[in-house]
Design an enzyme around this catalytic site. Structure first.
Site, short mmCIF file in Angstrom:
data_model
loop_
_atom_site.label_atom_id
_atom_site.label_comp_id
_atom_site.label_asym_id
_atom_site.label_seq_id
_atom_site.Cartn_x
_atom_site.Cartn_y
_atom_site.Cartn_z
N ASP B 92 5.33 2.19 -13.00
CA ASP B 92 4.02 2.85 -12.92
C ASP B 92 4.27 4.32 -12.62
O ASP B 92 5.41 4.75 -12.47
CB ASP B 92 3.14 2.16 -11.88
CG ASP B 92 3.72 2.25 -10.48
OD1 ASP B 92 4.72 2.97 -10.28
OD2 ASP B 92 3.19 1.58 -9.58
N SER B 93 3.19 5.09 -12.52
CA SER B 93 3.36 6.54 -12.39
C SER B 93 3.40 6.99 -10.94
O SER B 93 3.61 8.17 -10.67
CB SER B 93 2.19 7.24 -13.08
OG SER B 93 1.00 6.96 -12.36
N GLY B 95 0.81 6.97 -9.02
CA GLY B 95 -0.55 7.31 -8.60
C GLY B 95 -1.20 6.24 -7.75
O GLY B 95 -1.74 6.53 -6.67
N TYR B 96 -1.12 5.02 -8.20
CA TYR B 96 -1.82 3.94 -7.51
C TYR B 96 -1.41 3.83 -6.04
O TYR B 96 -2.25 3.71 -5.15
CB TYR B 96 -1.59 2.61 -8.23
CG TYR B 96 -2.36 1.47 -7.63
CD1 TYR B 96 -3.71 1.28 -7.91
CD2 TYR B 96 -1.74 0.58 -6.75
CE1 TYR B 96 -4.43 0.24 -7.34
CE2 TYR B 96 -2.46 -0.46 -6.17
CZ TYR B 96 -3.80 -0.62 -6.47
OH TYR B 96 -4.49 -1.66 -5.90
N ASP B 146 -2.40 9.04 -13.65
CA ASP B 146 -3.85 8.99 -13.78
C ASP B 146 -4.50 8.89 -12.40
O ASP B 146 -3.81 8.78 -11.39
CB ASP B 146 -4.26 7.77 -14.61
CG ASP B 146 -3.85 6.47 -13.94
OD1 ASP B 146 -2.97 6.49 -13.05
OD2 ASP B 146 -4.39 5.41 -14.30
N ASP B 271 0.89 -7.40 -15.00
CA ASP B 271 1.72 -7.41 -13.80
C ASP B 271 0.79 -7.63 -12.64
O ASP B 271 -0.39 -7.28 -12.70
CB ASP B 271 2.44 -6.07 -13.60
CG ASP B 271 1.52 -5.04 -12.97
OD1 ASP B 271 0.64 -4.51 -13.68
OD2 ASP B 271 1.63 -4.79 -11.75
#
Lengths: 376, 376
Positions: B92-93, B95-96, B146, B271
């Site tokens: 993932d990036s 961000g979360y 994002d 996921d």
């Protein structure tokens, strides 16, 4: 249970043998991983069998008695069935944990009353009950109920204690010999030599234990804080008295060096929480010495944990990765380190056996004890 | 990366395909176990490969960036090398986790400043830096940076947020397209549709994302607390817009039922921490419903965890033993439950694929969703 001696080292008292139980053979010298509550902490039984090739594991009577309890163990068909392990198991008598874990305990001639460290409930272990419990757990080798004296321990206390341990042993033997196994395979009872660090008490106890004529014998009350030299002195005295043709089990020992030195004195069986407990703290035993994997110096060491090992985990995971897992408190760190340490301990005793067979044990042992203590 | 569609269900929008990466093929629909900090918690990579047959796993950029850090990862030769995993990885990036774990964070046009949840140190993630970090981690599939809006989220905030997410996406694509992989294998960048639970925003975002023409696309901002029906409604709207011939990844979803329903809407990749996190709390997903293994009722259930499973751990360990391990807080409990749950999730998506291929998916899915929610 049968024990056949295959070889004896010419330069020391080390021996190589084979113990045969209804759950299979154990080549000695052997190290037995400790599976306290029905699990060798952090690894599973397939890993124990396939990755580590453990030939026998330990269960702790005190823990298993409290949880899951005798009712569950009996209805499961014994500990082997309960945990899914078809190789030999040895259980201690519960005494050691009663002394070390239970806050409130009282030793009387009848037995020991104690409170559970889990819920404070009150229990009484007698020599007879320790046999009954171990019949229900169903290990292949079970241990006599004894008093494990602390270190230091004054002479008078130790002298009185071995007398009680010997009286308890007779009660254990009577109960054991008048009861039968519950799950269709044989069990055998090992008595335990005590006597703290006093040579005359050890002699007296070893003679008493030897005279009981059981199929194997154990040495307890060592590795409880005394200097290593005192431990070796006691082991030597006791091994010279215990029957030559029966296996000798030194309880709760120890470091890799302790194991090699005691093999040289004639010990055949060992158990210790050190490889598993220290693994969870990031301490790795290797052929070249000890690694504290949490140290910063391993953070960028991308070499395998131990390249020359035949354990898959040693080859595919790097020191840097294991250090990262420990540093991040990831459970996989404990798993990999436990696999590594147990694999190393079993490599050590297996290699000791090969060296005994080939007559090279003494020189190899002396070389190894200078290396194994190195801090890498 | 290539994606080939092999079959489409006639009664739903479910599809079966194959993603090809430089680290191997992934048959879809697929579930990707979450390996947060470079480890799928409590199991090792051999178990992931041999016992679970995971085809691709996830890494979390936020966690890996903080620990072990980019320097170590780059010198290790990327995440695959660092953790000893030669199959595909998706990251993932970051961000979360910045939004969910970091206490102090500030979202600006430039990016997000935040403080580490580990040591309070201050960091700035920009779209460009998120690409650079993921180049260094070296996953096969990397995600755009994002803003994942929370639930509930007011319309105006969500509308502004997707505009920023789209501007950030352009910056991600520019950076990605002007940099190269570091470790000799290809990487691909998936953009992420946002828009909270607002249909028009989801349409707008999906159209924007589709127009970017990347090799695969993702749907984010769902399974964050909204009712399942709202999730399905958004997935349906978005899947109808995202290119048919490219894989669709629904991030962070979800329960077995969520997965089946979203497969029916055209999602290919999933996921979620649910199978691993819930395993550590004693919750097992099975073909017949959900088991809370900590319940007293399992204490004397000596039947295998799941007899009809082809996972060794499901066959050799009983519910009573697993309950004992959980009750005793033994690490092996987490390991066995994790193996079980991941094996079940991968059985679920594999069976979904077989049913899509054989034209039976829709009926099977409808039957399964009535069963999987059962509490056993």
């Amino acid at each position: 249970m049968k024990f056949n001696l295959a070889a004896k080292d010419i330069h020391s008292k080390a021996r190589a043998g084979t113990i045969t139980t209804d759950h299979g053979e154990i080549q000695t010298p052997i190290f037995m991983p400790v599976g306290t509550a029905g699990t060798v902490k952090s690894i599973n039984q397939q890993q124990l069998k396939n990755d580590i090739d453990a030939k026998i594991i330990l269960g702790n009577t005190y823990h298993l008695y409290l949880r899951p309890g005798l009712d569950i163990l009996e209805r499961a068909g014994g500990l082997h069935q309960f945990i899914g392990w078809d190789r030999p198991i040895l259980t201690d008598s519960g005494g050691y944990q009663v002394y070390s874990l239970s806050k409130v305990r009282k030793i009387k001639e009848e037995g020991v009353t104690f409170r559970s460290h889990i819920d404070g409930s009150k229990h009484l272990f007698t020599p007879e009950y320790a046999m009954d419990i171990q019949r229900t757990i169903g290990a292949d080798i079970i241990m006599a109920f004894d008093e494990c004296t602390p270190y230091p321990c004054d002479y008078k206390y130790a002298a009185n204690s071995i007398n009680m341990t010997h009286r308890w042993l007779k009660r254990c033997c009577t109960r054991f010999d008048t009861t039968t196994p519950k799950y269709g395979f044989d069990q055998t009872l090992f008595p335990i030599v005590q006597g703290s660090v006093y040579k005359d008490l050890r002699v007296k106890s070893a003679e008493f234990i030897a005279a009981m004529g059981r199929e194997g014998n154990a040495i307890g009350g060592l590795s409880v804080g005394e200097p290593a030299e005192e431990m070796y002195a006691m082991t030597e005295v006791v091994c010279d008295i215990l029957p030559y043709e029966k296996p000798r089990y030194l309880m709760g020992v120890g470091t890799p060096i302790n194991i090699l030195e005691n093999i040289a004195l004639g010990v055949d069986m060992f158990d210790c929480v050190m490889p598993t407990r220290n693994a969870r703290n990031g301490m790795l035993f290797t052929k070249n010495g000890v690694i504290n994997i949490s140290n910063k110096k391993w953070a960028d060491d991308f070499s395998p944990i131990e390249a020359e090992s035949d354990l898959v985990a040693d080859q595919v995971y790097s020191k840097a990765y294991l250090r990262h897992l420990m540093h991040s408190k990831e459970m996989l760190g404990a798993q990999i380190a436990t696999l590594h340490n147990l694999h190393f301990y079993l490599w050590l005793v297996k290699t000791a056996r090969e060296k005994i067979m080939s007559g090279e044990f003494y020189a190899w042992k002396n070389k190894m004890v200078t290396i194994l203590g190195n801090k890498l």
